[in-house]
Design an enzyme around this catalytic site. Structure first.
Site, PDB file in Angstrom:
ATOM      1  N   SER A 154      -6.616  -1.685  -0.734  1.00 60.86           N
ATOM      2  CA  SER A 154      -6.216  -1.012  -2.144  1.00 60.86           C
ATOM      3  C   SER A 154      -7.449  -0.220  -2.560  1.00 60.86           C
ATOM      4  O   SER A 154      -7.032   1.137  -3.056  1.00 60.86           O
ATOM      5  CB  SER A 154      -5.544  -1.971  -2.869  1.00 60.86           C
ATOM      6  OG  SER A 154      -6.290  -3.174  -3.299  1.00 60.86           O
ATOM      7  N   HIS A 176      -7.778  -7.776  -7.898  1.00 56.78           N
ATOM      8  CA  HIS A 176      -8.135  -8.694  -6.847  1.00 56.78           C
ATOM      9  C   HIS A 176      -8.410  -7.832  -5.606  1.00 56.78           C
ATOM     10  O   HIS A 176      -7.273  -7.604  -4.987  1.00 56.78           O
ATOM     11  CB  HIS A 176      -6.944  -9.773  -6.387  1.00 56.78           C
ATOM     12  CG  HIS A 176      -6.712 -10.785  -7.599  1.00 56.78           C
ATOM     13  ND1 HIS A 176      -5.986 -10.552  -8.743  1.00 56.78           N
ATOM     14  CD2 HIS A 176      -6.917 -12.008  -7.650  1.00 56.78           C
ATOM     15  CE1 HIS A 176      -6.222 -11.807  -9.302  1.00 56.78           C
ATOM     16  NE2 HIS A 176      -6.413 -12.582  -8.506  1.00 56.78           N
ATOM     17  N   GLY A 227     -10.262 -11.581 -12.018  1.00 58.31           N
ATOM     18  CA  GLY A 227      -9.111 -10.793 -12.053  1.00 58.31           C
ATOM     19  C   GLY A 227      -8.274 -10.874 -13.432  1.00 58.31           C
ATOM     20  O   GLY A 227      -7.732  -9.971 -13.944  1.00 58.31           O
ATOM     21  N   ASP A 237      -3.036  -8.410  -7.322  1.00 60.29           N
ATOM     22  CA  ASP A 237      -2.768  -8.846  -5.764  1.00 60.29           C
ATOM     23  C   ASP A 237      -3.659 -10.049  -5.499  1.00 60.29           C
ATOM     24  O   ASP A 237      -4.599 -10.152  -4.633  1.00 60.29           O
ATOM     25  CB  ASP A 237      -3.210  -7.632  -4.801  1.00 60.29           C
ATOM     26  CG  ASP A 237      -2.946  -7.837  -3.234  1.00 60.29           C
ATOM     27  OD1 ASP A 237      -2.142  -8.610  -2.950  1.00 60.29           O
ATOM     28  OD2 ASP A 237      -3.581  -7.327  -2.531  1.00 60.29           O
ATOM     29  N   GLU A 257     -13.531  -8.422  -8.086  1.00 62.38           N
ATOM     30  CA  GLU A 257     -13.467  -9.296  -7.075  1.00 62.38           C
ATOM     31  C   GLU A 257     -14.239 -10.403  -7.241  1.00 62.38           C
ATOM     32  O   GLU A 257     -15.641 -10.268  -7.634  1.00 62.38           O
ATOM     33  CB  GLU A 257     -13.921  -8.699  -5.697  1.00 62.38           C
ATOM     34  CG  GLU A 257     -13.984  -9.485  -4.300  1.00 62.38           C
ATOM     35  CD  GLU A 257     -12.868 -10.225  -3.929  1.00 62.38           C
ATOM     36  OE1 GLU A 257     -11.799  -9.725  -3.883  1.00 62.38           O
ATOM     37  OE2 GLU A 257     -13.032 -11.490  -3.814  1.00 62.38           O
ATOM     38  N   HIS A 266       0.843  -1.278  -0.055  1.00 60.24           N
ATOM     39  CA  HIS A 266       0.038  -0.153   0.110  1.00 60.24           C
ATOM     40  C   HIS A 266       0.852   1.362   0.182  1.00 60.24           C
ATOM     41  O   HIS A 266       0.360   2.111  -0.262  1.00 60.24           O
ATOM     42  CB  HIS A 266      -1.087  -0.119   1.213  1.00 60.24           C
ATOM     43  CG  HIS A 266      -2.194  -1.183   0.933  1.00 60.24           C
ATOM     44  ND1 HIS A 266      -2.688  -1.389   1.926  1.00 60.24           N
ATOM     45  CD2 HIS A 266      -2.711  -1.699  -0.281  1.00 60.24           C
ATOM     46  CE1 HIS A 266      -3.599  -2.635   1.797  1.00 60.24           C
ATOM     47  NE2 HIS A 266      -3.612  -2.546   0.366  1.00 60.24           N
TER      48      HIS A 266
END
Ligand SMILES: C[S@@+](CC[C@H](N)C(=O)[O-])C[C@H]1O[C@@H](n2cnc3c(N)ncnc32)[C@H](O)[C@@H]1O
Length: 297
Positions: A101, A41, A145, A165, A119, A18
């Site tokens: 995120s 993701h 994703g 991610d 997602e 992050h």
């Protein structure tokens, strides 16, 4: 789909990811033209640190819990302050929630910027959609994703960032990531890409990094300087137990990022250490020897 990020939100791995995301988005915002953020993701957007999951696995206490009130040395501040200020703004009455995120992007991006969030987990995608359904900049999709990335690039804005991610539940996660990434970067070579991967298996991570760097340099003509890797491990990587190390590979990073990270990582590693053998690296994911071999080919 057993992975729940709520158990890990705000841990050392989230902090590095992050931090990099914040610095990259801040840099993209330096120009007035709109940017697109693509999160393959996404998770649920933000995490309640008093939730059952966070109570049962309080990884954030060894992570972001150690940073907010710490005395940060001068050289680490330029990198850390934008990220920590965002968490402070979200928590005016003490640390109660942690931004995922999507929330970091939603707080940093401007009115004309756009966000595309994927997602796949059924309940999590509903939670994510509920959080952002009134935000006109945001589109949430319950979608794989990996498949989405290639379809979503290049975005109309032409400037932007893709965060990849995945949960690393699957043994072949690095291979899936490499496949998705190669499709996308071929279509949009000027985007900024941030790939998160665990360091459970250092050999596998190094192989992914070097393979990606090799492909980018030889097949896509990307300058080796445009590939950056940042890793952090909080104890010996060979030690038993929870995740000990993780990091990101960044393609087309802001030119300021390496210096910012090098300023922050020594303090971050000391502060987040959980045992002997902790450390960090910020480099090009490719050794000088590898580069010489390429030049000889
Ligand atoms: C590490 S978490 C994401 C955390 C988030 N990026 C953040 O930084 O706050 C990984 C997420 O990916 C979701 N997921 C797993 N496989 C997926 C797939 N193929 N496509 C999209 N999402 C997926 C999981 O349900 C989980 O919420």
């Amino acid at each position: 789909m057993n992975y729940r990020h709520a158990f890990h939100a705000g841990n050392f791995a989230d902090i590095l990811k992050h931090l990099v995301l914040t610095l990259c988005l801040e840099h993209l915002k330096a120009k007035p033209k709109p940017v697109r953020y693509i999160d393959s993701h996404s998770g649920i957007g933000a995490y309640d640190l008093a939730s059952d999951e966070a109570e049962r696995s309080p990884e954030w206490k060894d992570g972001v819990g150690k940073l907010l009130n710490a005395d940060i040395p001068e050289e680490a501040r330029p990198a850390l302050e934008p990220y920590l200020n965002l968490i402070r703004e979200m928590n005016p009455d003490g640390l109660k929630s942690y931004p995922g995120s999507p929330e970091i992007a939603a707080r940093l991006l401007r009115e004309n910027d756009r966000m595309h969030l994927c997602e796949l987990h059924a309940a999590d995608s509903v939670t994510l959609d509920d959080r952002y359904k009134r935000d006109k900049r945001v589109k949430v999709e319950k979608r794989d994703g990996y498949k989405a990335i290639e379809a979503l690039v290049p975005p109309p804005e032409k400037r932007g960032l893709v965060l990849v991610d995945p949960p690393f539940e699957d043994r072949d996660e690095l291979a899936h990531m490499a496949e998705a990434v190669m499709g996308a970067i071929g279509k949009w070579p000027t985007g900024t890409y941030v790939f998160w991967r665990s360091l459970k298996n250092l050999w596998a991570a190094d192989r992914f990094d070097a393979g990606l760097a090799h492909w980018l340099i030889t097949e896509q003509g990307i300058d080796p300087e445009k590939i950056l890797r940042a890793d952090l491990w909080v104890r010996d990587l060979a030690s038993e137990g929870k995740l000990a190390g993780a990091g990101v590979v960044i393609v087309n990073p802001p030119w300021t990022l390496e210096e910012q990270l090098v300023g922050a990582m020594p303090w971050l590693a000391d502060t987040l250490a959980q045992g002997d053998g902790y450390g960090w690296r910020v480099d090009g994911a490719f050794t000088d020897e590898d580069l010489e071999d390429l030049a000889d080919d």
